[in-house]
Structure formats: C-alpha cells, structure tokens
Scaffold this motif. Structure first.
Motif, PDB file in Angstrom:
ATOM      1  N   VAL A 219     -35.628  68.283  24.120  1.00 57.78           N
ATOM      2  CA  VAL A 219     -35.288  68.788  25.454  1.00 57.78           C
ATOM      3  C   VAL A 219     -34.040  68.056  25.920  1.00 57.78           C
ATOM      4  O   VAL A 219     -33.800  66.918  25.530  1.00 57.78           O
ATOM      5  CB  VAL A 219     -36.446  68.616  26.457  1.00 57.78           C
ATOM      6  CG1 VAL A 219     -37.613  69.529  26.113  1.00 57.78           C
ATOM      7  CG2 VAL A 219     -36.932  67.169  26.521  1.00 57.78           C
ATOM      8  N   MET A 220     -33.243  68.729  26.733  1.00 54.59           N
ATOM      9  CA  MET A 220     -32.013  68.084  27.187  1.00 54.59           C
ATOM     10  C   MET A 220     -31.483  68.707  28.464  1.00 54.59           C
ATOM     11  O   MET A 220     -31.785  69.857  28.770  1.00 54.59           O
ATOM     12  CB  MET A 220     -30.937  68.152  26.105  1.00 54.59           C
ATOM     13  CG  MET A 220     -30.250  69.487  25.939  1.00 54.59           C
ATOM     14  SD  MET A 220     -28.965  69.513  24.632  1.00 54.59           S
ATOM     15  CE  MET A 220     -27.790  68.319  25.228  1.00 54.59           C
ATOM     16  N   THR A 221     -30.681  67.906  29.186  1.00 50.37           N
ATOM     17  CA  THR A 221     -29.842  68.455  30.246  1.00 50.37           C
ATOM     18  C   THR A 221     -28.491  68.713  29.589  1.00 50.37           C
ATOM     19  O   THR A 221     -28.024  67.924  28.776  1.00 50.37           O
ATOM     20  CB  THR A 221     -29.694  67.497  31.435  1.00 50.37           C
ATOM     21  OG1 THR A 221     -29.159  66.253  30.981  1.00 50.37           O
ATOM     22  CG2 THR A 221     -31.032  67.271  32.121  1.00 50.37           C
ATOM     23  N   ASN A 222     -27.880  69.849  29.926  1.00 50.03           N
ATOM     24  CA  ASN A 222     -26.681  70.259  29.217  1.00 50.03           C
ATOM     25  C   ASN A 222     -25.790  71.076  30.162  1.00 50.03           C
ATOM     26  O   ASN A 222     -25.999  72.277  30.334  1.00 50.03           O
ATOM     27  CB  ASN A 222     -27.088  71.094  27.994  1.00 50.03           C
ATOM     28  CG  ASN A 222     -25.926  71.464  27.107  1.00 50.03           C
ATOM     29  OD1 ASN A 222     -24.837  71.760  27.591  1.00 50.03           O
ATOM     30  ND2 ASN A 222     -26.165  71.496  25.821  1.00 50.03           N
ATOM     31  N   PRO A 223     -24.787  70.454  30.773  1.00 53.37           N
ATOM     32  CA  PRO A 223     -23.919  71.185  31.696  1.00 53.37           C
ATOM     33  C   PRO A 223     -23.139  72.315  31.014  1.00 53.37           C
ATOM     34  O   PRO A 223     -22.828  73.320  31.652  1.00 53.37           O
ATOM     35  CB  PRO A 223     -22.988  70.125  32.271  1.00 53.37           C
ATOM     36  CG  PRO A 223     -23.200  68.883  31.494  1.00 53.37           C
ATOM     37  CD  PRO A 223     -24.459  69.029  30.714  1.00 53.37           C
ATOM     38  N   HIS A 224     -22.813  72.173  29.740  1.00 53.89           N
ATOM     39  CA  HIS A 224     -22.114  73.253  29.030  1.00 53.89           C
ATOM     40  C   HIS A 224     -22.990  74.500  28.981  1.00 53.89           C
ATOM     41  O   HIS A 224     -22.532  75.605  29.262  1.00 53.89           O
ATOM     42  CB  HIS A 224     -21.731  72.819  27.615  1.00 53.89           C
ATOM     43  CG  HIS A 224     -21.241  73.965  26.780  1.00 53.89           C
ATOM     44  ND1 HIS A 224     -20.024  74.562  26.990  1.00 53.89           N
ATOM     45  CD2 HIS A 224     -21.823  74.636  25.763  1.00 53.89           C
ATOM     46  CE1 HIS A 224     -19.874  75.556  26.126  1.00 53.89           C
ATOM     47  NE2 HIS A 224     -20.951  75.614  25.377  1.00 53.89           N
TER      48      HIS A 224
END
Length: 133
Positions: free
Chosen positions: A118-123
C-alpha cells in the motif's frame, strides 16, 4: 496494472477476508468440478482493476514464505489502511518508508501468505484527476 492474483489454500476464507477489507463483494467466482471454490475476483479502485484470489493448487511456483513482486495499491490514508489490515489479521512485512515527497510505501502479509503493498502516491492522484468524468 489490470489484474493481480493472490493465492490461498481456502479461497472462500480469502474471498471473505478481502471483501471485508475492500468493502465490496467478489463479482465473479469459478469452482472446480467437485464444487471447491477455485477463483474469486473483485473489481476495485479508480480503474476497476481486477484482484483475483486463486486456489493455491493452481500456483505455478509455490513458496513456503511470502514472495513475488510487491504490487502497491494507492490509498488515501496509509496509517489508517495499515491499522485496518492489521486489525483483519495481516502482519507487517515492511514498515512505512518515505520514498520521496508524498511517496510512502508499506507492505503486509495477508493471512494467506501474500505480500500486499500500500502507498501514498501523488503521481497516481494527478493521473486520476486528469481522467474525464
């Protein structure tokens, strides 16, 4: 990414676990001729990507431990997602790591031995924002 497959000895148990995690039911299922659930599939996320739960009997390269590529699912709240995963019985595989501004990854091992990233990913968010409709 269009489809990711996770493996489990008990597809019914895994299907139910992922339905609880995702908040949606599997939309497709397939059983063996003797009635054992062999496959369950969910459509999730902004692009309705497919998450398939496959009976371990069909795994090409079985392993005794967590293995394989780590596919990271974009989440809105990494800490809350990790807490929910642990609440459901997943164990931490890799603690949250900052990979760049706004990019934070973590992974768990689900109760069936699969690594779930799982991740936060602004792209990712910027791509989703550009999609019409």
């Amino acid at each position: 990414m269009s489809t990711v497959s996770y493996f489990a000895d008990d597809v019914v148990q895994a299907r139910d676990w992922y339905a609880s995690l995702l908040g949606v039911d599997a939309y497709f299922e397939r059983s063996t001729p003797d009635g054992v659930l062999a496959y369950a599939e969910f459509r999730i996320g902004d692009h309705q990507a497919e998450l398939g739960i496959v009976h371990r009997a069909f795994e090409v390269t079985p392993s005794d431990g967590p293995c394989g590529a780590v596919l990271y699912w974009a989440v809105d709240d990494l800490d809350a997602t990790l807490a929910r995963l642990e609440e459901l019985g997943a164990r931490v595989h890799d603690e949250p790591r900052v990979r760049g501004e706004g990019f934070v990854t973590a992974s768990v091992v689900d109760p069936f031995g699969n690594v779930l990233g799982v991740m936060t990913n602004p792209h990712y968010l910027s791509v989703v924002d550009r999609i019409p409709g």
